[in-house]
Design a protein around this motif. Structure first.
Motif, PDB file in Angstrom:
ATOM      1  N   PRO A 311       0.150  -1.689   0.398  1.00  0.00           N
ATOM      2  CA  PRO A 311      -0.344  -0.204  -0.033  1.00  0.00           C
ATOM      3  C   PRO A 311       1.092   1.204   0.142  1.00  0.00           C
ATOM      4  O   PRO A 311       0.492   2.321  -0.409  1.00  0.00           O
ATOM      5  N   GLN A 315       0.916   4.709  -3.356  1.00  0.00           N
ATOM      6  CA  GLN A 315       0.328   5.350  -3.236  1.00  0.00           C
ATOM      7  C   GLN A 315       1.702   6.099  -3.264  1.00  0.00           C
ATOM      8  O   GLN A 315       1.424   7.625  -3.891  1.00  0.00           O
ATOM      9  N   ALA A 322      -5.431   6.437  -0.763  1.00  0.00           N
ATOM     10  CA  ALA A 322      -5.362   5.109  -0.161  1.00  0.00           C
ATOM     11  C   ALA A 322      -6.968   4.422   0.068  1.00  0.00           C
ATOM     12  O   ALA A 322      -6.425   3.132  -0.417  1.00  0.00           O
ATOM     13  N   ALA A 325      -5.829   2.069  -2.753  1.00  0.00           N
ATOM     14  CA  ALA A 325      -4.722   1.464  -2.945  1.00  0.00           C
ATOM     15  C   ALA A 325      -5.463   0.240  -1.877  1.00  0.00           C
ATOM     16  O   ALA A 325      -4.617  -0.778  -1.694  1.00  0.00           O
ATOM     17  N   GLY A 326      -6.714   0.091  -1.220  1.00  0.00           N
ATOM     18  CA  GLY A 326      -7.111  -0.002  -0.279  1.00  0.00           C
ATOM     19  C   GLY A 326      -7.559  -1.663  -1.316  1.00  0.00           C
ATOM     20  O   GLY A 326      -7.966  -2.678  -1.156  1.00  0.00           O
ATOM     21  N   THR A 329      -5.188  -3.560  -3.022  1.00  0.00           N
ATOM     22  CA  THR A 329      -4.626  -4.618  -1.876  1.00  0.00           C
ATOM     23  C   THR A 329      -5.825  -6.123  -1.861  1.00  0.00           C
ATOM     24  O   THR A 329      -5.412  -7.307  -0.838  1.00  0.00           O
TER      25      THR A 329
END
Length: 530
Positions: A311, A315, A322, A325-326, A329
């Motif tokens: 993550p 970023q 954010a 990125a979540g 993943t």
């Protein structure tokens, strides 16, 4: 010591039910409902290790705190949890597993409410410290209770369920925390625990009423407790401040390291020689517990490093927000959720060491794949690698947990689970600090290598700078510097994942030190086997 013969008096067995001789022979009226309550409590506790991460800027802004003060919202929880984890065995012996679960869950609810109503950064940090301390026993005691309500043949399914919670909750935390903060307010990331915790403690308390307990009145080991608090507290603060303080170039870090080393050395010696230790380090005399715990710590540390680094990389280097990125993943949790029921049901038909080996090979392959990533990699590629790593995650936790618990006596499971979780938590803290430090250091090394041939007097360099800046040399130099920094960070990222790939393969050797049978024990003997 209270005897098991007192169970009817202590727990009020309903009329017509025969007194059972052992806790592991007890079955609640509704196993499914009990399992739901235990799983929700564990999910809530694990979720809170990460749910506040993405909300820190909002929290610090609302409460008038600095960015450094905001990190203590995370650190205070981690320090308190790490200190409380090894105390699980002592607390379970003193008060009983059922009471410990109900009390710690209700205390977690109260602490969560205090976090939500905190009107200053100091009060929030204190409330988080309390929340972390009462959260410490929740995971290991949940594991012990889950194992006890299932017959030996089905305990693999119980462990698999906990393994899924352990994987999914930290992934869901940042996404859920971001969504709650954006759509409601940051206080609700704590308030959401209140109804969940009340439901879980009420259901489990009622369902396990009448469960016999093996109670004792162990003496309080004050020396062990003091050295544990001092050693772990100093170590956790050292790990948290290390990057900011430039590690051992700082007097603060050196002092913390000395205090931690001395306190932990005294703690280990004292606990191994004391007649009634607060943490039973003698559990490491069990071969499978020792081998399984080492494998768990190493593999979890590497897994935790992946969870920290990917993550951050998305970023900082690829420009993801954010929440995106979540999303990139999150696929790592899909296969564990889908495969967990099958792993729990059928895993014991295979050699658990082989399943764990397959898991570590899969995690190694994904790490090696990431070591070839570049700055042009797209969202789909990142997500597919995360998805494939889910195979390793699905086959990792349950077999290794079952291996390390397999040669413990039933009354040692709570203490063993607490001790293994404690060491695993410390491993994750080490991994988080060392990974970010190594990435920064390797990035600096590669930056130096990439710039050593660049000269302000080189016509080609000047031409490139002018081109990047549209004729403005200052702007062009800034663009070039940013490109070099990103490339240097990418090279450091690739190196770390190459090392992680090797580490996952090395863990396989520790798994094979363990010896079957790996079936859970019933009474004093192993029940079944391979």
């Amino acid at each position: 010591m209270s005897t098991i013969a007192q169970e009817e008096e202590n727990f009020g067995l309903p009329p017509g039910r025969e007194a059972v001789a052992k806790p592991e022979d007890f079955r609640p009226p509704n196993v499914a409902l009990t399992t739901l309550g235990l799983a929700l409590a564990s999910f809530m506790q694990v979720l809170d290790t990460t749910i506040a991460n993405v909300s820190l800027p909002t929290i610090s802004g609302n409460l008038g705190g600095s960015a450094n003060q905001a990190t203590w919202v995370i650190t205070s929880f981690a320090v308190s949890t790490a200190i409380a984890l090894p105390l699980t065995g002592w607390l379970a012996r003193r008060f009983g597993e059922r009471k410990l679960f109900v009390w710690s869950t209700m205390a977690f609810v109260i602490a969560s409410f205090l976090c939500g109503i905190a009107n200053s950064m100091g009060l929030l940090v204190l409330a988080r410290a309390l929340q972390g301390f009462v959260a410490g026993p929740m995971y290991p005691i949940t594991q012990a209770l889950l194992l006890s309500i299932y017959p030996p043949a089905r305990r693999g399914q119980a462990i698999a369920l906990l393994a899924m919670v352990t994987v999914v909750a930290p992934i869901a935390g940042p996404i859920l925390g971001g969504w709650i903060t954006d759509n409601y307010s940051w206080e609700w990331i704590f308030f959401v625990n209140v109804p969940i915790g009340i439901f879980a403690s009420t259901v489990v308390g009622r369902q396990l009423k009448g469960r016999p307990e093996r109670l004792e009145k162990p003496k309080m080991d004050y020396v062990g407790l003091a050295t544990l608090v001092l050693g772990v507290g100093a170590l956790q603060i050292l790990l948290d401040l290390g990057n900011d303080e430039d590690w051992f170039h700082s007097t603060t870090i050196v002092v913390l390291a000395i205090v931690s080393a001395i306190a932990l050395a005294v703690f280990v010696i004292w606990e191994l020689t004391d007649k009634d230790p607060i943490v039973n380090l003698r559990l490491f005399r069990h071969r499978n517990f020792a081998a399984g715990t080492i494998a768990m710590v190493l593999a979890y540390s590497a897994f935790f490093s992946v969870g920290i680094l990917v993550p951050l990389w998305l970023q900082r280097n690829l420009g993801y927000t954010a929440i995106w990125a979540g999303f990139a993943t999150a696929p790592i949790g899909i296969l564990p959720v889908l495969l967990t029921p099958f792993v729990g049901k059928y895993a014991n038909r295979f050699d658990l060491r082989m399943l764990a080996s397959v898991a570590f090979v899969a995690m190694s392959l994904t790490s090696f794949t990431r070591s070839y990533f570049n700055l042009d990699v797209d969202f789909a590629h990142v997500a597919w690698v995360q998805l494939f790593q889910g195979i390793g995650v699905a086959l990792f936790f349950m077999p290794v947990l079952q291996i390390l618990l397999s040669d413990l006596e039933p009354h040692e499971i709570a203490a063993g689970s607490g001790l293994a979780t404690f060491v695993r938590t410390l491993g994750g803290s080490f991994a988080a600090s060392l990974t970010t430090y190594a990435w920064t250091e390797r990035g600096a090394v590669h930056h130096a290598h990439l710039t050593e041939r660049i000269s302000a007097y080189d016509p080609n360099t000047l031409q490139a700078v002018a081109q990047y800046g549209g004729g403005d040399l200052q702007r062009g130099a800034a663009v070039l510097e940013r490109m070099i920094s990103n490339q240097a960070a990418q090279l450091g990222f690739n190196e770390i994942f190459h090392l992680l790939g090797i580490l996952f393969l090395c863990v396989i050797a520790f798994v094979w030190i363990a010896k079957p049978p790996f079936a859970a024990k019933a009474g004093g003997a192993a029940a079944g086997g391979h």
